[in-house]
Design a protein around this motif. Structure first.
Motif, mmCIF file in Angstrom:
data_model
loop_
_atom_site.group_PDB
_atom_site.id
_atom_site.type_symbol
_atom_site.label_atom_id
_atom_site.label_comp_id
_atom_site.label_asym_id
_atom_site.label_seq_id
_atom_site.Cartn_x
_atom_site.Cartn_y
_atom_site.Cartn_z
ATOM 1 N N ILE A 138 9.495 -20.361 13.652
ATOM 2 C CA ILE A 138 10.488 -21.423 13.419
ATOM 3 C C ILE A 138 11.095 -21.373 12.018
ATOM 4 O O ILE A 138 12.278 -21.650 11.824
ATOM 5 N N ALA A 139 10.307 -20.964 11.028
ATOM 6 C CA ALA A 139 10.804 -20.953 9.646
ATOM 7 C C ALA A 139 11.920 -19.938 9.444
ATOM 8 O O ALA A 139 12.759 -20.092 8.552
ATOM 9 N N THR A 140 11.950 -18.888 10.274
ATOM 10 C CA THR A 140 12.961 -17.842 10.098
ATOM 11 C C THR A 140 14.303 -18.209 10.725
ATOM 12 O O THR A 140 15.260 -17.445 10.639
ATOM 13 N N ARG A 152 18.645 -13.382 18.891
ATOM 14 C CA ARG A 152 18.076 -12.029 18.723
ATOM 15 C C ARG A 152 16.927 -12.012 17.709
ATOM 16 O O ARG A 152 15.908 -11.341 17.910
ATOM 17 N N LEU A 153 17.074 -12.764 16.613
ATOM 18 C CA LEU A 153 16.087 -12.702 15.528
ATOM 19 C C LEU A 153 14.889 -13.614 15.755
ATOM 20 O O LEU A 153 13.797 -13.331 15.304
ATOM 21 N N VAL A 154 15.126 -14.737 16.420
ATOM 22 C CA VAL A 154 14.067 -15.764 16.449
ATOM 23 C C VAL A 154 13.655 -16.171 17.865
ATOM 24 O O VAL A 154 12.495 -16.076 18.250
ATOM 25 N N LEU A 155 14.626 -16.621 18.666
ATOM 26 C CA LEU A 155 14.285 -17.353 19.878
ATOM 27 C C LEU A 155 13.948 -16.481 21.081
ATOM 28 O O LEU A 155 13.493 -16.986 22.093
ATOM 29 N N VAL A 156 14.147 -15.179 20.940
ATOM 30 C CA VAL A 156 13.895 -14.288 22.077
ATOM 31 C C VAL A 156 12.421 -14.315 22.490
ATOM 32 O O VAL A 156 12.086 -14.098 23.661
ATOM 33 N N ASP A 157 11.518 -14.630 21.552
ATOM 34 C CA ASP A 157 10.076 -14.636 21.855
ATOM 35 C C ASP A 157 9.532 -16.031 22.157
ATOM 36 O O ASP A 157 8.323 -16.217 22.250
#
Length: 351
Positions: A138-140, A152-157
């Motif tokens: 979440i911090a990223t 792409r950077l955060v929510l995909v996982d």
């Protein structure tokens, strides 16, 4: 299979249903609220809450107290209860319990992205996030410049990944786009949760369909009222409405073309369950609408405890406890700011 839950439900769900019904009996009563509304200071509120289930969470807090401390500790109690239930749950109840937190995840994502847009400190934003909606990366979120990067950077996982398919654009994030993103995510989440409950079948499907349909209709009304006077087109507005609920599809068609609150009222008064909600409001007034919706929601949530052998009680309990925390926050703020005359304005009695 409807009507046969009683035969097998208690094998896996009996213990937790008993636990959640026990927790429900610890919710504050009208007498508790009347006493809280008469408190003169936040320490008086703490003293009264010490006799309730919140006592152990507040007992070591030094004076002077702050409203945020009271809300934080009461939320911690809810989180502890939720984690205990999640640890004990087996499928499909564990998935059902996880679904309950996705709404908080969406709120946290929006909070961080909006805060970053306005150059707020990420650490300060993380402290404001709801603990039930936290996830590892979440911090990223702060590094994303547009929806595509956010995904792409955060929510995909995260569990929110499937809901982002309708949101991914290369447009830069601004206040309007973020609000559209929040409502698009909520729409996808509610539809997914609704489908999941339908698959479970039985009393769970019946009770949760009613609660989620009410939530979808409330969001449709709020989206309509909040988008009046903005550049959101009728077509864009229609896309944000969930594809189920009492208003679907004809009510949505009418709401999409509403230009003021009285037109919204005219649409909603055609639906008997919502007539009395709008009957409480005078014409042109929308300030008390949230409270009227919360009161109706609380009534429906309490009714779900009248039936046994279903998962709706878990959702209902979490929502009722969240409403209780909102009540405590409002009372604490009124006391702290010496606005005792307004203390009853936003308190929604649960029993």
């Amino acid at each position: 299979m409807y009507g046969f839950e009683a035969m097998t439900f208690n094998i896996h769900g009996g213990y937790l249903e008993a636990i959640v019904r026990g927790h429900k009996s610890g919710l504050l009563t009208a007498a508790d609220y009347n006493n809280l509304c008469q408190c003169e200071t936040l320490d008086d509120i703490k003293m009264h809450l010490s006799a309730t289930e919140y006592g152990p969470y507040l007992q070591n807090e030094p004076s002077p107290l702050h409203t945020t401390t009271i809300v934080e500790k009461c939320t911690l109690k809810l989180v502890d209860e939720y984690k205990h239930m999640l640890c004990q749950a087996t499928e499909p109840l564990s998935t059902f319990l996880q679904y309950i937190t996705y709404g908080h995840m969406i709120d946290n994502v929006v909070l961080i992205v909006t805060g970053t847009l306005h150059e707020r400190d990420v650490q300060e934003l993380l402290e404001k996030c709801h603990p039930l909606g936290m996830f590892d990366s979440i911090a990223t979120l702060a590094v994303a410049q547009n929806m595509r990067e956010l995904y792409r950077l955060v929510l995909v996982d995260t569990p929110l990944a499937p809901y982002f398919s309708e949101c991914i654009t290369s447009e830069d994030l601004d206040d309007m786009n973020i609000e559209i993103m929040r409502n698009t995510l909520y729409k996808a989440y509610l539809e997914d949760f609704y489908q999941f409950c339908q698959k479970l079948g039985g009393a769970t499907a019946e009770i949760m369909s009613d609660i989620l349909a009410f939530e979808a209709d409330r969001r449709a009304v709020n989206i309509t009222i909040n988008s009046i006077g903005t550049e959101l087109t009728r077509e864009d507005r229609r896309k944000l409405y969930s594809s189920f609920g009492l208003l679907y599809p004809y009510g949505h068609e009418e709401l999409a073309v509403c230009e003021d609150i009285d037109q919204v009222r005219g649409v909603m008064e055609k639906y008997p369950p919502y007539q009395h909600i709008f009957g409480k409001l005078s014409y042109g007034e929308s300030q008390m609408l949230d409270k009227a919706f919360y009161e109706e929601e609380v009534k429906r949530l309490c009714l779900s405890f009248e039936q046994q052998f279903h998962y709706g009680v878990f959702f209902a309990y979490m929502r009722l406890r969240e409403q209780e925390i909102r009540n405590l926050m409002w009372i604490s703020e009124c006391v702290a700011q010496n606005q005792k005359s307004r203390v009853h304005d936003s308190v929604v009695f649960i029993f």
